[in-house]
Design an enzyme around this catalytic site. Sequence first.
Site, mmCIF file in Angstrom:
data_model
loop_
_atom_site.group_PDB
_atom_site.id
_atom_site.type_symbol
_atom_site.label_atom_id
_atom_site.label_comp_id
_atom_site.label_asym_id
_atom_site.label_seq_id
_atom_site.Cartn_x
_atom_site.Cartn_y
_atom_site.Cartn_z
ATOM 1 N N LYS A 133 -9.439 54.776 37.796
ATOM 2 C CA LYS A 133 -8.929 54.677 39.034
ATOM 3 C C LYS A 133 -7.583 54.440 39.571
ATOM 4 O O LYS A 133 -7.203 53.354 38.745
ATOM 5 C CB LYS A 133 -10.108 53.900 39.872
ATOM 6 C CG LYS A 133 -10.810 54.416 41.127
ATOM 7 C CD LYS A 133 -11.764 53.199 41.339
ATOM 8 C CE LYS A 133 -11.349 52.237 41.636
ATOM 9 N NZ LYS A 133 -10.341 52.088 42.895
ATOM 10 N N GLY A 462 -30.992 61.472 39.987
ATOM 11 C CA GLY A 462 -31.193 62.430 41.539
ATOM 12 C C GLY A 462 -30.920 63.775 41.569
ATOM 13 O O GLY A 462 -31.910 64.715 41.726
ATOM 14 N N TRP A 591 -15.391 57.029 50.079
ATOM 15 C CA TRP A 591 -15.283 58.254 50.079
ATOM 16 C C TRP A 591 -14.984 58.999 51.206
ATOM 17 O O TRP A 591 -15.050 60.280 51.563
ATOM 18 C CB TRP A 591 -16.083 59.027 49.076
ATOM 19 C CG TRP A 591 -16.259 58.474 47.757
ATOM 20 C CD1 TRP A 591 -15.318 57.532 47.284
ATOM 21 C CD2 TRP A 591 -17.194 58.470 46.716
ATOM 22 N NE1 TRP A 591 -15.524 57.058 45.668
ATOM 23 C CE2 TRP A 591 -16.840 57.941 45.423
ATOM 24 C CE3 TRP A 591 -18.609 59.521 46.606
ATOM 25 C CZ2 TRP A 591 -17.357 57.781 44.470
ATOM 26 C CZ3 TRP A 591 -19.197 59.160 45.369
ATOM 27 C CH2 TRP A 591 -18.617 58.532 44.383
ATOM 28 N N ASP A 629 -27.501 54.837 46.113
ATOM 29 C CA ASP A 629 -26.533 55.134 45.145
ATOM 30 C C ASP A 629 -25.177 54.277 45.543
ATOM 31 O O ASP A 629 -24.666 54.368 46.681
ATOM 32 C CB ASP A 629 -26.132 56.410 44.934
ATOM 33 C CG ASP A 629 -27.239 57.086 44.241
ATOM 34 O OD1 ASP A 629 -27.865 56.786 43.451
ATOM 35 O OD2 ASP A 629 -27.237 58.532 44.621
ATOM 36 N N GLU A 635 -15.052 50.273 43.354
ATOM 37 C CA GLU A 635 -13.933 51.120 43.749
ATOM 38 C C GLU A 635 -12.947 50.364 44.941
ATOM 39 O O GLU A 635 -11.989 50.550 44.878
ATOM 40 C CB GLU A 635 -14.038 52.299 44.072
ATOM 41 C CG GLU A 635 -13.327 53.465 44.287
ATOM 42 C CD GLU A 635 -13.788 54.918 44.221
ATOM 43 O OE1 GLU A 635 -14.583 55.260 43.460
ATOM 44 O OE2 GLU A 635 -13.488 55.562 45.228
ATOM 45 N N CYS A 673 -22.180 54.317 38.678
ATOM 46 C CA CYS A 673 -21.541 55.276 37.693
ATOM 47 C C CYS A 673 -20.993 54.777 36.553
ATOM 48 O O CYS A 673 -20.010 55.466 35.914
ATOM 49 C CB CYS A 673 -20.647 55.997 38.351
ATOM 50 S SG CYS A 673 -21.615 57.266 39.280
ATOM 51 N N HIS A 724 -21.561 63.830 31.067
ATOM 52 C CA HIS A 724 -20.185 64.416 31.243
ATOM 53 C C HIS A 724 -19.822 65.249 30.232
ATOM 54 O O HIS A 724 -18.812 66.016 30.327
ATOM 55 C CB HIS A 724 -19.292 63.242 31.272
ATOM 56 C CG HIS A 724 -19.834 61.808 32.336
ATOM 57 N ND1 HIS A 724 -20.473 60.807 31.870
ATOM 58 C CD2 HIS A 724 -19.644 61.966 33.440
ATOM 59 C CE1 HIS A 724 -20.664 60.046 32.763
ATOM 60 N NE2 HIS A 724 -19.935 60.648 34.028
HETATM 61 N N1 GLN Z 1 -27.884 60.430 43.403
HETATM 62 C C1 GLN Z 1 -26.646 61.073 42.734
HETATM 63 C C2 GLN Z 1 -26.814 62.243 41.687
HETATM 64 O O1 GLN Z 1 -27.667 62.160 41.347
HETATM 65 C C3 GLN Z 1 -25.760 60.170 42.129
HETATM 66 C C4 GLN Z 1 -24.359 60.574 41.721
HETATM 67 C C5 GLN Z 1 -23.304 59.398 41.849
HETATM 68 O O2 GLN Z 1 -23.664 58.264 41.506
HETATM 69 N N2 GLN Z 1 -22.090 59.883 41.551
HETATM 70 O O3 GLN Z 1 -26.040 63.256 41.776
HETATM 71 ZN ZN ZN Z 2 -23.509 58.011 38.639
#
Ligand code: GLN
Ligand code: ZN
Length: 792
Positions: A133, A462, A591, A629, A635, A673, A724
């Site tokens: 970031k 999720g 965001w 989440d 951030e 994340c 990723h």
């Molecule tokens: N629940 C969201 C997903 O599974 C979480 C994504 C995230 O934390 N960036 O996409």
């Molecule tokens: Zn995540």
Amino acid sequence: MSTQTPTPRPGTDVPAWSATVLGYPRIGPRRETKKALEALWAGHADVATTERALAAVRARTVRRLNDLGLHAHDASIPSAFSAYDQVLDTAIAVGSVPPRFADVVGADGRVDLAGLSTIARGRGTDAPLEMTKWFDTNYHYLVPEIGPDTRFRFADDRGVREFTEALADGFLTRPVLVGPVTFLLLAKPADGSPEGFAPIDRLDDLLPVYAELLAAHAAAGAAWVQLDEPALVSDSATEGVDGLAELVRSAYDTLLTALAAAPARPRLLVAAPYGDLGEHLASLAATAVDGLALDLVRGSAPTGPVPGLDGKTLVAGVVDGHNVWRADLAPALAQLQALVPLAGTVVAGTSTSLLHVPHDVADEPHLDQRLRGWLAFADQKVAEVVLLGEALHHPGTGSDTLAASSSARADRLAAPGVVRPEVRERLAGLSEDALHRSDYAVRRAAQDEALDLPLLPTTTIGSFPQTGEIRAARAARTAGRLTQEQYEEFLRAEIDRVVALQEELGLDVVVHGEPERNDMVQYFAENLDGFAVTRNGWVQSYGSRCVRPPILWGDVTRSAPITVPWSAHAASRTPKPVKGMLTGPVTILAWSFVRDDQPLADTARQVALALRDEVADLEAAGIGVVQVDEPALRELLPLRRADQPAYLDWSVAAFRLATAGAADATQIHTHLCYSEFGEVIDAIDRLDADVTSIEAARSRMEVLPDIARAGFARGIGPGVYDIHSPRVPSREEVAELLRLAVASVPVRQVWVNPDCGLKTRGYAETVPALRNLVTAAQEVRAELASTAVTAG
Ligand code: GLN
Ligand code: ZN
């Protein structure tokens, strides 16, 4: 007009400017940069074609800035383009490409767009530069790798070429580079660096290269160069650097001394966006740099004389470069006027580069007319600084516009929906109890009984893959080719498929897969009152990736349940527990573009209250597990350490307001994340979630001992599958990670899940990866059972 003006002769002096911006969006008004890069990556375009497409974006930018009122010949138009990332550009310019990519550097030291893409995106086993970031924005930069042996040299002159290209078009622009101190403070030690080495230790070796680079700009005719030094406003970027103020002062003295030997030097503008320059204002004012750019939206203006400042150009960042509201120009003008006695020349500026806002409000014709009147995107902000500059130097000009900007603000503050008394009364009526659940032990017992889960329960974060089919259905709905009913029918069928797949795989806690969400924040913004969403309001997140942040303009309320129908539908398809899925209040704010007429903490409470109602409705629909989440919790952490505790207090309180209404038996999950908790570890504990899932696969569970040491006693789901990458982890690999996890954290706390949502993955890799995840959990459970039997 601009194109007929004579080309300025290099080396000639330039008039003083009255207005400027620190940077401008690089993606192009129709995301031309993104499209050009992705065509290159897909093999649909060659390097030369891509270079031409990017040159067209640059040419359009300078012309546009000139049309909007920045002058063609006084260096007030920045040359601040970057194909991918400005930190990467700097790393390439100073010859610090990591050795694994040495082959992409040409014999002349230049790196072409293909090579630049390779460094940014990696290839085969060569990992790309790490991405992280950029200060407290949603932009991400590539982290340079600097070691004791990195051989700095003036290697690539891309920036000089871009300046020359604009000059040939008739524009004397101001090249923008990442400053040397910030460049090194943002770098990480290259692999193999000795213990205790920090890239900033190499400052003395880097400065001569900057001097060469700046001299090359001057030789090409640049009158001014802007050096961005945002690291100076951030405590974490400067952590552990002793005597920083002295270091900054001597760095710029050294640079200017080195430049004095060159045939010509550009004037230097040192810019400090994103916060308060603090003590470094005095250090920089004491050097011979020619100008300073201060962020007066987030930082404060000097109120009395600063030695040295009186001879300098002061770019006063009074227009917010980081948010979308029209400025109230009258107080901004007054602020500029107050600075006039303190500086040589005062220039009206933006607080930051305009990189963080979309191009043009005119591209949003469908937005509510009244709301449009309150907004300023990049082009509108350019017009604002131009007008302020004129009004400052020619008193009386633009008084109509000044008045109009004040009425726009007044109109916003008085508009229906900006203040909703019912929301404020409800919040005011909440007691401290609203933030507290029963003790964890009590909850744990109730949840064990209600959910009846095995040891090492398996789940996902999720989202399931967002297939081409899902995107096509969404596009068809937007275009009106599918009715709302048909679209919902499609989504239910998709949920059925995803639930059946999870049952077949044997996952313990099932999700609905999030097919209804284009984006985890935008979806909630579209379904809550108080937000607006744009059609074309793209901003760069990193490289070619762009996001469209919603605009949070009023008090937030929820007029109907948002996710309940989808989660309830999933629950109707399986006897297993279904986990409802919400985005947390801090992430929704982080965001979005947020209102600037009340503290962020108040806005967060409103979003939290709406989510609290959603949690209650999920419970009422029989959903016993709810995940909220908060990937953006870290951030928004303020750049100045002194501001962090207050932020963590209100952000934790907002999460708890959203979740603490849940019954003891309802299991609250959260997902973050990342795995570097550092300064936020206590705050994560204070969220009081029953289960926290985090990223951990790439670092091989490295963070778990710290978590255990911090006394974290509730559920923890360290990711065992790095989503990723398209790589499928083997069962053995996942089992190994789980063994590591249960070695540092009591097994009753451990959950088994991927690192993050699966939306960017395909089914081809998702299915085998999840199969391996479930069978690995079974294997480790069996091992634990047999040790327990042997031990018992
Ligand atoms: N629940 C969201 C997903 O599974 C979480 C994504 C995230 O934390 N960036 O996409
Ligand atoms: Zn995540």
